[in-house]
Design a protein around this motif. Sequence first.
Motif, short mmCIF file in Angstrom:
data_model
loop_
_atom_site.label_atom_id
_atom_site.label_comp_id
_atom_site.label_asym_id
_atom_site.label_seq_id
_atom_site.Cartn_x
_atom_site.Cartn_y
_atom_site.Cartn_z
N ALA A 47 -77.37 29.97 -17.45
CA ALA A 47 -77.32 30.26 -16.02
C ALA A 47 -76.07 29.72 -15.33
O ALA A 47 -75.71 30.19 -14.26
N THR A 48 -75.39 28.74 -15.93
CA THR A 48 -74.27 28.11 -15.22
C THR A 48 -72.90 28.36 -15.84
O THR A 48 -71.90 28.35 -15.13
N LEU A 49 -72.82 28.57 -17.13
CA LEU A 49 -71.53 28.66 -17.80
C LEU A 49 -70.67 29.81 -17.28
O LEU A 49 -69.52 29.62 -16.88
N ARG A 50 -71.20 31.00 -17.26
CA ARG A 50 -70.41 32.16 -16.84
C ARG A 50 -70.03 32.13 -15.35
O ARG A 50 -68.89 32.40 -15.01
N PRO A 51 -70.98 31.80 -14.45
CA PRO A 51 -70.57 31.73 -13.03
C PRO A 51 -69.50 30.66 -12.76
O PRO A 51 -68.56 30.90 -11.99
N ILE A 52 -69.62 29.51 -13.40
CA ILE A 52 -68.61 28.47 -13.20
C ILE A 52 -67.27 28.90 -13.78
O ILE A 52 -66.22 28.68 -13.17
N ALA A 53 -67.29 29.53 -14.93
CA ALA A 53 -66.05 30.03 -15.53
C ALA A 53 -65.42 31.09 -14.64
O ALA A 53 -64.19 31.12 -14.48
N LEU A 54 -66.22 31.96 -14.05
CA LEU A 54 -65.70 32.98 -13.16
C LEU A 54 -65.03 32.37 -11.93
O LEU A 54 -63.91 32.76 -11.56
N VAL A 55 -65.68 31.37 -11.33
CA VAL A 55 -65.10 30.71 -10.16
C VAL A 55 -63.78 30.04 -10.54
O VAL A 55 -62.79 30.12 -9.80
N ARG A 56 -63.75 29.38 -11.69
CA ARG A 56 -62.52 28.72 -12.12
C ARG A 56 -61.40 29.73 -12.36
O ARG A 56 -60.25 29.49 -11.96
N MET A 57 -61.70 30.83 -13.01
CA MET A 57 -60.67 31.83 -13.29
C MET A 57 -60.16 32.47 -12.00
O MET A 57 -58.96 32.73 -11.88
N VAL A 58 -61.05 32.72 -11.06
CA VAL A 58 -60.61 33.26 -9.76
C VAL A 58 -59.66 32.28 -9.08
O VAL A 58 -58.63 32.66 -8.53
N ALA A 59 -59.99 30.98 -9.15
CA ALA A 59 -59.13 29.97 -8.54
C ALA A 59 -57.78 29.90 -9.24
O ALA A 59 -56.73 29.80 -8.58
N VAL A 60 -57.76 29.98 -10.55
CA VAL A 60 -56.49 29.95 -11.29
C VAL A 60 -55.64 31.16 -10.96
O VAL A 60 -54.44 31.05 -10.71
N PHE A 61 -56.26 32.34 -10.94
CA PHE A 61 -55.50 33.54 -10.60
C PHE A 61 -55.00 33.50 -9.16
O PHE A 61 -53.90 33.96 -8.87
N ALA A 62 -55.80 32.97 -8.26
CA ALA A 62 -55.34 32.83 -6.87
C ALA A 62 -54.14 31.91 -6.80
O ALA A 62 -53.18 32.18 -6.07
N TYR A 63 -54.14 30.82 -7.57
CA TYR A 63 -53.00 29.91 -7.59
C TYR A 63 -51.76 30.58 -8.17
O TYR A 63 -50.66 30.40 -7.67
N VAL A 64 -51.95 31.38 -9.23
CA VAL A 64 -50.81 32.06 -9.84
C VAL A 64 -50.21 33.08 -8.88
O VAL A 64 -48.99 33.21 -8.78
N ILE A 65 -51.07 33.80 -8.15
CA ILE A 65 -50.58 34.80 -7.21
C ILE A 65 -49.86 34.15 -6.03
O ILE A 65 -48.75 34.54 -5.67
N ASP A 66 -50.51 33.16 -5.41
CA ASP A 66 -49.91 32.48 -4.26
C ASP A 66 -50.50 31.08 -4.15
O ASP A 66 -51.66 30.93 -3.75
N PRO A 67 -49.74 30.05 -4.48
CA PRO A 67 -50.27 28.68 -4.43
C PRO A 67 -50.79 28.27 -3.05
O PRO A 67 -51.65 27.40 -2.95
N ALA A 68 -50.31 28.88 -2.00
CA ALA A 68 -50.78 28.54 -0.65
C ALA A 68 -52.27 28.85 -0.48
O ALA A 68 -52.94 28.21 0.32
N TRP A 69 -52.79 29.81 -1.24
CA TRP A 69 -54.21 30.15 -1.14
C TRP A 69 -55.09 29.00 -1.61
O TRP A 69 -56.23 28.88 -1.19
N MET A 70 -54.56 28.18 -2.49
CA MET A 70 -55.34 27.06 -3.04
C MET A 70 -54.89 25.72 -2.49
O MET A 70 -55.26 24.68 -3.00
N ARG A 71 -54.12 25.73 -1.44
CA ARG A 71 -53.60 24.49 -0.85
C ARG A 71 -54.72 23.56 -0.40
O ARG A 71 -54.57 22.35 -0.42
N TRP A 72 -55.86 24.10 -0.01
CA TRP A 72 -57.00 23.29 0.44
C TRP A 72 -57.53 22.37 -0.65
O TRP A 72 -58.12 21.34 -0.36
N SER A 73 -57.31 22.73 -1.91
CA SER A 73 -57.85 21.93 -3.00
C SER A 73 -56.80 21.03 -3.65
O SER A 73 -57.06 20.41 -4.68
N GLN A 74 -55.64 20.96 -3.05
CA GLN A 74 -54.54 20.20 -3.63
C GLN A 74 -54.81 18.70 -3.58
O GLN A 74 -55.31 18.16 -2.60
N VAL A 75 -54.46 18.03 -4.68
CA VAL A 75 -54.53 16.58 -4.76
C VAL A 75 -53.09 16.09 -4.84
O VAL A 75 -52.30 16.60 -5.63
N GLY A 76 -52.75 15.12 -4.02
CA GLY A 76 -51.37 14.65 -3.94
C GLY A 76 -50.95 13.80 -5.13
O GLY A 76 -50.82 12.59 -5.00
#
Length: 100
Positions: A47-76
């Motif tokens: 129940a958890t493996l595929r949905p979590i993997a999907l969320v992670r891949m969407v986040a990675v692709f969003a970062y690759v396309i435009d890092p500003a989209w993931m700026r909210w999750s940035q750690v300094g």
Amino acid sequence: MDHDNIFRYVLILGFVVVLPIGLYHRLKAAASREKLDRRQEGVFILATLRPIALVRMVAVFAYVIDPAWMRWSQVGLPPWVRLILFLGNFGFLVSLEQIL
């Protein structure tokens, strides 16, 4: 060149290297036509493996396309720490792919 672009290019390169390896092994496994019962791993994993993997891949692709989209999750972290963590994660994924 800023650090976000460097990490984007390294991430893209990692996908270009790892994706064909994973695809090869998935096709090789599919050729055996062995039926897999995914419930043997447990309902929680099922129940958890595929949905979590999907969320992670969407986040990675969003970062690759435009890092500003993931700026909210940035750690300094300094760039050298980010590089060490990335290389460690990349090495782990490559070794995990070979094990599985």
